[in-house]
Design a protein around this motif. Sequence first.
Motif, PDB file in Angstrom:
ATOM      1  N   VAL A  68       0.815  -1.217   0.000  1.00  0.00           N
ATOM      2  CA  VAL A  68       0.000   0.000   0.000  1.00  0.00           C
ATOM      3  C   VAL A  68       0.844   1.260   0.000  1.00  0.00           C
ATOM      4  N   TRP A  69       1.803   1.364   0.925  1.00  0.00           N
ATOM      5  CA  TRP A  69       2.563   2.601   1.058  1.00  0.00           C
ATOM      6  C   TRP A  69       3.466   2.842  -0.146  1.00  0.00           C
ATOM      7  N   GLN A  70       4.103   1.796  -0.628  1.00  0.00           N
ATOM      8  CA  GLN A  70       4.966   1.963  -1.796  1.00  0.00           C
ATOM      9  C   GLN A  70       4.160   2.348  -3.036  1.00  0.00           C
ATOM     10  N   THR A  71       2.948   1.789  -3.159  1.00  0.00           N
ATOM     11  CA  THR A  71       2.082   2.144  -4.279  1.00  0.00           C
ATOM     12  C   THR A  71       1.695   3.616  -4.210  1.00  0.00           C
ATOM     13  N   ALA A  72       1.346   4.061  -3.009  1.00  0.00           N
ATOM     14  CA  ALA A  72       0.979   5.470  -2.842  1.00  0.00           C
ATOM     15  C   ALA A  72       2.147   6.380  -3.211  1.00  0.00           C
ATOM     16  N   ALA A  73       3.353   5.993  -2.801  1.00  0.00           N
ATOM     17  CA  ALA A  73       4.531   6.805  -3.102  1.00  0.00           C
ATOM     18  C   ALA A  73       4.794   6.857  -4.605  1.00  0.00           C
ATOM     19  N   ALA A  74       4.674   5.709  -5.282  1.00  0.00           N
ATOM     20  CA  ALA A  74       4.903   5.676  -6.724  1.00  0.00           C
ATOM     21  C   ALA A  74       3.831   6.459  -7.469  1.00  0.00           C
ATOM     22  N   ILE A  80       3.956  13.948  -9.504  1.00  0.00           N
ATOM     23  CA  ILE A  80       4.963  14.998  -9.313  1.00  0.00           C
ATOM     24  C   ILE A  80       5.860  15.118 -10.540  1.00  0.00           C
ATOM     25  N   ALA A  81       6.218  13.969 -11.138  1.00  0.00           N
ATOM     26  CA  ALA A  81       7.097  13.982 -12.303  1.00  0.00           C
ATOM     27  C   ALA A  81       6.459  14.705 -13.486  1.00  0.00           C
ATOM     28  N   ILE A  82       5.196  14.378 -13.787  1.00  0.00           N
ATOM     29  CA  ILE A  82       4.538  15.018 -14.929  1.00  0.00           C
ATOM     30  C   ILE A  82       4.239  16.484 -14.604  1.00  0.00           C
ATOM     31  N   GLY A 214       4.649  -3.356 -10.527  1.00  0.00           N
ATOM     32  CA  GLY A 214       3.741  -2.596  -9.686  1.00  0.00           C
ATOM     33  C   GLY A 214       4.081  -1.114  -9.679  1.00  0.00           C
ATOM     34  N   ALA A 215       5.379  -0.807  -9.632  1.00  0.00           N
ATOM     35  CA  ALA A 215       5.805   0.593  -9.636  1.00  0.00           C
ATOM     36  C   ALA A 215       5.402   1.284 -10.931  1.00  0.00           C
ATOM     37  N   ILE A 216       5.556   0.572 -12.058  1.00  0.00           N
ATOM     38  CA  ILE A 216       5.191   1.150 -13.351  1.00  0.00           C
ATOM     39  C   ILE A 216       3.708   1.471 -13.398  1.00  0.00           C
ATOM     40  N   PHE A 217       2.875   0.531 -12.944  1.00  0.00           N
ATOM     41  CA  PHE A 217       1.435   0.765 -12.971  1.00  0.00           C
ATOM     42  C   PHE A 217       1.043   1.931 -12.061  1.00  0.00           C
ATOM     43  N   ALA A 218       1.688   2.048 -10.908  1.00  0.00           N
ATOM     44  CA  ALA A 218       1.375   3.143 -10.002  1.00  0.00           C
ATOM     45  C   ALA A 218       1.793   4.490 -10.588  1.00  0.00           C
ATOM     46  N   VAL A 219       2.983   4.525 -11.174  1.00  0.00           N
ATOM     47  CA  VAL A 219       3.469   5.764 -11.789  1.00  0.00           C
ATOM     48  C   VAL A 219       2.579   6.151 -12.971  1.00  0.00           C
ATOM     49  N   VAL A 220       2.224   5.167 -13.796  1.00  0.00           N
ATOM     50  CA  VAL A 220       1.346   5.430 -14.946  1.00  0.00           C
ATOM     51  C   VAL A 220      -0.003   5.968 -14.468  1.00  0.00           C
ATOM     52  N   ALA A 221      -0.531   5.382 -13.382  1.00  0.00           N
ATOM     53  CA  ALA A 221      -1.796   5.877 -12.823  1.00  0.00           C
ATOM     54  C   ALA A 221      -1.664   7.333 -12.401  1.00  0.00           C
ATOM     55  N   GLY A 222      -0.554   7.670 -11.762  1.00  0.00           N
ATOM     56  CA  GLY A 222      -0.336   9.051 -11.351  1.00  0.00           C
ATOM     57  C   GLY A 222      -0.272   9.998 -12.533  1.00  0.00           C
ATOM     58  N   ILE A 223       0.413   9.584 -13.587  1.00  0.00           N
ATOM     59  CA  ILE A 223       0.510  10.409 -14.793  1.00  0.00           C
ATOM     60  C   ILE A 223      -0.868  10.640 -15.393  1.00  0.00           C
ATOM     61  N   MET A 224      -1.652   9.571 -15.523  1.00  0.00           N
ATOM     62  CA  MET A 224      -2.950   9.694 -16.185  1.00  0.00           C
ATOM     63  C   MET A 224      -3.927  10.525 -15.356  1.00  0.00           C
ATOM     64  N   VAL A 225      -3.917  10.359 -14.040  1.00  0.00           N
ATOM     65  CA  VAL A 225      -4.817  11.154 -13.198  1.00  0.00           C
ATOM     66  C   VAL A 225      -4.439  12.630 -13.274  1.00  0.00           C
ATOM     67  N   PHE A 226      -3.148  12.920 -13.262  1.00  0.00           N
ATOM     68  CA  PHE A 226      -2.718  14.316 -13.365  1.00  0.00           C
ATOM     69  C   PHE A 226      -3.153  14.922 -14.699  1.00  0.00           C
TER      70      PHE A 226
END
Length: 263
Positions: A68-74, A80-82, A214-226
């Motif tokens: 959970v925590w690592q997913t939230a961070a990713a 933040i990256a985008i 898992g990290a890729i999917f979390a980062v991709v989710a962050g990009i798409m939501v942003f």
Amino acid sequence: MTDPASVWVAFGLTLLAGLSTGIGSLAALFTSRTNTRMLSVGLGFSAGVMIYVSFVEFLPLAQEGLGVWQTAAAFLGGMIAIAAIDRLVPFPQNPHEIRRVEEICNQAGRGCGSAGLYRTGIVTAGAIALHNMPEGMATFSSALLDPGLGVVIAAAIAIHNIPEGIAVSVPIYYATGSRTQAIGYSLLSGLAEPVGALIAFFILSPYMDAALSGAIFAVVAGIMVFVALDELLPAAREYGEAHLSIYGLIAGMALMAGILAVM
């Protein structure tokens, strides 16, 4: 081992999504006004697809490999990256600052036909390419997970690339008088998406395991939501069709719910 056929399908979908900037350039160069109603629905639809699949599909998949925590961070890291990339590019070259076809020249602060417009178009193309690279990684990763899911994500990315094609082609056309150059630069900016897919495949694939996946999917989710919250929905409101964008949002979420239900 990844199936080569799946890789080619994922790459093909990413390429098509990227080249949809050409649709925007064609629409801009052969019409005098922006179809705001269609773009509002389309942008809302893209936002609905991206938001729904990020929270319902990608983040649960990420938690399986990360926790959970690592997913939230990713996830937050992707946002933040985008956002950092977005902050590097000022208005009016920022592709997240959506404008109508008929307003681009005036908003550039230069008269149509001036040499300065050419630079505006070139810088805009570079800015869009910079944004499109992580979006290409998102499309490729989605399609590699499931081709059906990849088709919908690619369609959502393609719709959101149409206004970006407009932003590149109009200044180039008015500066040069050449539709060929305008469309060409628009298509080149979209080719950054398959470049992002190549980076995802050749650099990340050799090290792929449950945690990295898992990290890729979390980062991709962050990009798409942003992208959905910072670009697509605000752009639809800028076009003056806020209610239509919400209808598109609901339609996009409904479609993703149906697809994920039968997967």
